[in-house]
Design an enzyme around this catalytic site. Structure first.
Site, mmCIF file in Angstrom:
data_model
loop_
_atom_site.group_PDB
_atom_site.id
_atom_site.type_symbol
_atom_site.label_atom_id
_atom_site.label_comp_id
_atom_site.label_asym_id
_atom_site.label_seq_id
_atom_site.Cartn_x
_atom_site.Cartn_y
_atom_site.Cartn_z
ATOM 1 N N LEU A 45 10.755 50.976 46.764
ATOM 2 C CA LEU A 45 10.980 51.601 48.066
ATOM 3 C C LEU A 45 10.324 52.971 48.049
ATOM 4 O O LEU A 45 10.434 53.705 47.058
ATOM 5 C CB LEU A 45 12.486 51.768 48.334
ATOM 6 C CG LEU A 45 13.279 50.530 48.747
ATOM 7 C CD1 LEU A 45 14.770 50.843 48.741
ATOM 8 C CD2 LEU A 45 12.851 50.048 50.125
ATOM 9 N N ASP A 46 9.640 53.321 49.128
ATOM 10 C CA ASP A 46 9.040 54.643 49.227
ATOM 11 C C ASP A 46 10.123 55.716 49.142
ATOM 12 O O ASP A 46 11.287 55.461 49.476
ATOM 13 C CB ASP A 46 8.309 54.800 50.561
ATOM 14 C CG ASP A 46 7.057 53.945 50.645
ATOM 15 O OD1 ASP A 46 6.566 53.520 49.584
ATOM 16 O OD2 ASP A 46 6.580 53.701 51.769
#
Length: 309
Positions: A45-46
């Site tokens: 996930l960013d």
């Protein structure tokens, strides 16, 4: 500062990743709390994104690919009328355009273009590798690399709410889907541009969001003792729960852990992967593959104590 004494710990935990941390930073914080000798996350996930990040500890890392390949569900807010360099709110604004006034019916017609099997061009600001380096490293230097279009499946895209310049969507999609690209492409279809304002992963592979814990909750458990942390470990076979289950007799289980094939008494399809269990101990052994009249070991966990009996 004392050196960490790592330990053998096996299982899966679900982290509710906070905003601002990379997936690896979040993983390492939980790994240190568990003192896990081996750990890996399943689907980055960013830093901008929050939500479910399954972490595989110990032998569970052998099955992380199944979680990487699994469908995922997100809640995202798209900011309309502004394009940015990164496709999210952290980038510099490139253009500002008026947002068209559309009825709910007109908007649904546009959203329908993004349901089912669609094609995407991966964004430059992504971890996709080119010649061994992630694309975002090139993007930061202003270098644009040509990317191939890829097909993904959007099994559900529901409009939760809207304002004059935002759309909040519930998206369920296949692996490799870039929600940031969906946001940008919807903006282009509307003719005004768009970028991702927020992104929260609700679930992966059907895991319940109710089972997620925040970093703070993991830290509190660690203060109470490692037995409290270990109580939150989910069985590693939950990563492959979608596969058929085959129970082996104690003798077959012993043969399997030695890497030997055993007779197949099932009617499962040739070449299908199956979950293997020791019927006597009700213990997960790993994965096997159906080969005609036999089941061959495919990916087994460490069962040295069984092999030595």
């Amino acid at each position: 500062m004392s050196k960490t004494k790592w330990r053998s710990v096996d299982g899966i935990v679900l982290l509710n990743k906070p905003i601002g941390l990379s997936s690896n930073q979040a993983l390492q914080r939980v790994r240190r709390l568990y003192r896990a000798a081996k750990a890996g996350h399943t689907g980055a996930l960013d830093p901008l994104a929050t939500g479910m990040l399954p972490l595989c500890l110990g032998e569970a890392t052998k099955f992380s690919q199944f979680l990487l390949d699994a469908d995922k569900r997100y809640i995202t807010c798209i900011q309309l009328g502004k394009r940015t360099t990164t496709g999210d709110k952290e980038g510099d604004v490139l253009t500002v355009e008026p947002v068209p006034s559309l009825s709910d019916v007109e908007l649904e017609t546009i959203l329908d273009q993004f349901r089912g099997d669609i094609e995407q061009v991966p964004p430059m600001y992504s971890a996709l590798k080119h010649e061994g380096k992630p694309l975002y490293e090139y993007a930061r230097k202003g270098i644009v690399i040509e990317r191939k279009r890829r097909q993904v499946r959007i099994s559900n895209l529901t409009l939760i709410s809207r304002t004059e310049d935002t759309l909040t969507l519930d998206v369920q999609c296949s692996k490799g889907t870039y929600i940031r690209t969906i946001g940008e492409d919807i903006g282009e279809a509307l003719g005004c541009g768009a970028h991702l304002h927020s992104l929260h992963r609700v679930s992966t592979a059907g895991y319940s969001p109710d089972d997620m814990l925040s970093l703070e909750e993991f830290e509190v458990l660690a203060q109470q003792g490692e037995d409290q942390l270990d109580a939150k470990l989910m069985s590693m076979d939950t990563a492959v729960a979608h596969l058929d289950q085959v129970e082996l007799s104690p003798l077959q289980a012993r043969e399997m852990v030695f890497g030997r094939r055993v007779e197949n008494h099932t009617e499962l399809a040739l070449d299908s992967l199956v979950r293997l269990y020791d019927q006597g101990e009700n213990r997960f052994l790993g994965l096997g593959v159906i080969k005609d009249h036999f089941i061959k070991p495919q990916r087994l966990i460490n069962t040295s104590e069984l092999a030595n009996n």
